[in-house]
Design an enzyme around this catalytic site. Structure first.
Site, PDB file in Angstrom:
ATOM      1  N   HIS A 193       0.811  -1.209   0.000  1.00 52.59           N
ATOM      2  CA  HIS A 193       0.000   0.000   0.000  1.00 52.59           C
ATOM      3  C   HIS A 193       0.852   1.269   0.000  1.00 52.59           C
ATOM      4  O   HIS A 193       0.372   2.328  -0.410  1.00 52.59           O
ATOM      5  CB  HIS A 193      -0.970  -0.020   1.181  1.00 52.59           C
ATOM      6  CG  HIS A 193      -2.130  -0.941   0.964  1.00 52.59           C
ATOM      7  ND1 HIS A 193      -3.404  -0.648   1.383  1.00 52.59           N
ATOM      8  CD2 HIS A 193      -2.208  -2.156   0.356  1.00 52.59           C
ATOM      9  CE1 HIS A 193      -4.220  -1.643   1.048  1.00 52.59           C
ATOM     10  NE2 HIS A 193      -3.503  -2.569   0.424  1.00 52.59           N
ATOM     11  N   HIS A 231      -2.391 -12.456  -2.162  1.00 55.33           N
ATOM     12  CA  HIS A 231      -3.461 -13.125  -1.424  1.00 55.33           C
ATOM     13  C   HIS A 231      -3.119 -14.571  -1.083  1.00 55.33           C
ATOM     14  O   HIS A 231      -3.958 -15.300  -0.577  1.00 55.33           O
ATOM     15  CB  HIS A 231      -4.763 -13.022  -2.217  1.00 55.33           C
ATOM     16  CG  HIS A 231      -5.286 -11.622  -2.283  1.00 55.33           C
ATOM     17  ND1 HIS A 231      -6.410 -11.265  -2.988  1.00 55.33           N
ATOM     18  CD2 HIS A 231      -4.820 -10.466  -1.730  1.00 55.33           C
ATOM     19  CE1 HIS A 231      -6.615  -9.966  -2.866  1.00 55.33           C
ATOM     20  NE2 HIS A 231      -5.658  -9.461  -2.113  1.00 55.33           N
TER      21      HIS A 231
END
Length: 742
Positions: free
Chosen positions: A113, A278
């Site tokens: 991020h 993920h």
């Protein structure tokens, strides 16, 4: 990729206690363009914000003026630093317990991020200056709880102090997180220099509310406005529940493809990053958001000491954490590197259901895999789950091909992901000359815009010979200035791309850009290529020397002889070393320095774009002023437009433009949108654009213009123009910038 979908929060919202103090800021007002706005914004909505041309002032930087961070970083024992980070990641703290006993997945999200805000359109965003520490990023819904990740790392930062920037530490921690969970990384480069103020020049979107669906940033058939990349305010990439919360994997794939493309990734890199990211960890949606979760860090009470999102749901941490509102763990082994994500994606059929917070997410039908996934605290097991944006990889035909290949070929997946992760976390660092440390990859990748070292570096004799050859070539000052400016002004201080070094003005796509007037610059390029070959000097050095010749001739013709400084050492890139698609993002769509504005719908004033480009070039307001004024009289306008060319001696370097724009006897009138006509006291007609008149109409720019328009300022104007010109010529020379700081 997971985001928080809490109650809509207005940007700039403050507590009742704060507003009772009579705060003068208009909270909740419409967000201005990054080139507009300050304390007076509430009164004049189109006020030009020149403060973005005064970034990184020494007064706010706590380091000594000669502090050389890359040199400091290289004194570190990187292996020891990584060992200290690994200890943090595997030592769970009671105040914020690690899911599955390992902070690795949490730290990967932090690094992702930090870097993932990068966008190719203007090169802004990314992890290069540690902006995740500041608003708005530290309080974005998508960054929920990452304040704790950075706080967990404080002991490491504290130990190494100024030798390890926060920007480097966050990215390095992401690498270490991968490595302790079994994934060898492609490499790591240090050298990111921390900022000490937020980047107020980044336009994140028009919305005044977090995650409100993003409709305001779209036009037509879901066409995302430039230079935006994320689909909603406060998200890094896409809404994981689907476009505007609609759980449609096919529609989600369209958003994913557009968003990741705008962030510099192709389909293979996109699938690799989603599947790889993920593979690890989980999202958090243990309970409902509005009634249990407190304000973000920037809105939190002082006693929370910079931490936000305080939760009142049960313990408020660990398995009770509320983050995005989604409650998803993708794989059976959330702290192990493998390609299990893809196997699980195809192993089940999926049904939609809601998280405890009411968010749309997916699980296997008929209770499939119900005891395969561990709970974060080890208290039990449950089924694997997926996001709508995960299922997009299976239901989009092109993504499906790649995902199936990664399912069946782990080595291909590992190679693609490790390279994509390196690109994700390093693409805003610029050329390899800005990369430091023992783990810098030996392979110079095309997205780094490789520039080979020159075969030779010209000395004084060669410099004179090149300039003499340019003078003998019959080239005009305006044509040379146009060509050299077209090359050098592509530089972006946001991601260190572009510039004269590499000589890419002679390559596609830059050679054919409309703004560069190929019919004018093409012959100049050909002549300079010939001179470079004859003199044994790189084309890039020859190009800059040609510009210096033009400026020196123009200044001498105006009665102010000067010598333009020149630092040799530029190399020439090849077409094969140029990523045409990626480099295409550097093409100016509007350029006030050349009075180029082909927009039919001028949704924001031209001078906003001028200031925005000056900001990317790293210019101050005075530097922007002298460059525009000089380029006008030198005849550098696109298409030889007469707008702003207020001189009888085109090609002569003078302050005529500034004398004209400050002439109190000239009467101006608007003749069409963005275009004006002035009549001087002696009846002469002048024509100009908003890019021209702003230097007389804007109160701050007028004060600067008056300095250079004064009768005693002709020599000062020329000398300051030369300084600003040289700054642009050397903007991409990181070696020069670093040397000057020492």
């Amino acid at each position: 990729m997971a985001s928080q979908h809490d109650e809509t929060t207005t940007l700039g919202q403050v507590s009742e206690d704060a507003t009772q103090g009579g705060c003068p800021v208009a909270h909740g007002a419409s967000l201005p363009h990054p080139a507009s706005g300050d304390a007076n914004q509430q009164w004049w909505k189109n006020r030009l914000n020149l403060k973005i041309l005064a970034k990184e002032q020494p007064v706010i930087n706590p380091h000594d003026p000669d502090f050389d961070y890359p040199a400091a970083f290289e004194t570190l024992d990187l292996a020891e630093v990584k060992k200290d980070i690994a200890e943090v990641l595997t030592t769970s703290k009671d105040w914020w317990p690690a899911d599955f006993g390992n902070y690795g997945p949490f730290m990967i999200r932090m690094a992702w991020h930090a870097a993932g805000t990068y966008r190719s359109q203007d090169g802004r965003g990314g992890g290069g200056t540690g902006q995740q520490r500041f608003a708005p990023l530290n309080s974005w819904p998508d960054n929920v709880s990452l304040d704790k990740a950075r706080r967990l790392l404080w002991p490491v930062k504290k130990k190494y102090g100024q030798n390890l920037s926060w920007a480097d530490l966050m990215i390095l921690t992401g690498n270490v997180a991968h490595e302790i969970m079994g994934m060898p990384t492609y490499g790591f480069s240090g050298g990111r220099i921390d900022a000490y103020e937020p980047e107020d020049d980044v336009y994140w979107g028009p919305e005044t509310e977090w995650t409100n669906g993003g409709a305001e940033r779209y036009r037509g058939d879901r066409e995302l406005d430039n230079p935006l990349a994320a689909v909603e305010m406060g998200l890094i990439y896409v809404n994981p529940e689907g476009p505007e919360g609609e759980p449609d994997p096919v529609k989600s794939a369209r958003d994913i493809r557009e968003t990741f493309k705008r962030m510099g990734m192709n389909d293979e890199e996109t699938v690799a990053l989603i599947g790889g990211g993920h593979t690890f960890g989980k999202t958090h949606g243990a309970g409902t958001v509005p009634e249990h979760v407190g304000p973000e860090p920037e809105g939190a009470p002082m006693e929370q000491m910079g931490l936000g999102w305080k939760s009142s749901y049960k313990s408020g941490k660990g398995i009770d954490t509320i983050g995005s509102g989604l409650e998803v763990t993708w794989t059976y082994h959330p702290t192990r590197w493998d390609n299990e994500f893809f196997h699980i994606l195809y192993a089940y059929e999926w049904e939609l259901f809601q998280s405890p917070a009411g968010a749309n997410q997916w699980r296997p039908v008929n209770g499939g895999g119900s005891d395969m996934v561990p709970e974060a605290d080890g208290s039990g097991r449950r089924e694997p789950r997926m996001l709508t944006s995960d299922l997009a990889l299976r239901f989009d035909p092109e993504y499906d091909k790649i995902a199936r290949r990664f399912k069946d070929d782990f080595e291909a997946f590992h190679d693609a992901y490790s390279r994509a992760w390196f690109k994700l976390t390093h693409r805003d660092m610029g050329p390899i000359s800005r990369h430091y440390g023992p783990e810098v990859p030996t392979e110079e990748l095309v997205w780094m815009d490789p520039i080979p070292a020159p075969a030779s570096v010209p000395g004084d004799a060669e410099v004179k010979a090149v300039k003499d050859a340019v003078a003998a070539a019959g080239l005009s000052v305006p044509a040379v200035v146009k060509t050299v400016w077209a090359a050098a002004s592509t530089y972006r201080g946001s991601d260190f791309r572009g510039g004269a070094n590499g000589g890419r003005i002679r390559l596609e796509p830059q050679r054919s850009w409309e703004v560069n007037e190929p019919a004018v610059t093409g012959p100049v390029i050909e002549a300079l290529e010939k001179i470079a070959a004859e003199q044994g000097v790189s084309f890039a050095d020859t190009l800059v020397l040609a510009g210096n010749w033009a400026i020196e001739k123009a200044a001498a013709d105006g009665g102010v002889p000067v010598q333009v400084p020149f630092t040799p050492g530029r190399g020439d890139s090849s077409q094969e070393q140029t990523d045409v698609e990626s480099f295409g993002y550097l093409e100016p769509k509007v350029d006030g320095f050349r009075n180029y504005d082909p927009r039919s719908n001028k949704e924001f004033p031209a001078e906003f774009a001028l200031v925005d480009r000056a900001n990317l070039l790293g210019l101050s307001a005075p530097e922007m002023t002298v460059l525009v004024a000089g380029l006008r009289v030198l005849g550098a306008n696109y298409g030889d437009s007469k707008d702003g060319v207020w001189t009888e001696n085109v090609g002569v370097l003078s302050n005529d433009f500034l004398q004209a724009v400050t002439d109190i006897d000239t009467q101006w009138e608007k003749v069409s949108e963005g275009h004006y006509k002035g009549v001087t006291a002696d009846g002469k007609e002048l024509f100009g654009t908003r890019n021209d008149l702003v230097f007389g109409s804007n109160s701050e720019l007028r004060t600067v213009s008056e300095v250079y328009a004064a009768d005693d300022a002709k020599e000062k104007f020329v000398k300051d123009f030369v300084k600003a010109w040289t700054k642009i010529m050397d903007a991409d020379r990181y070696d020069v910038q670093r040397k000057n700081r020492k």
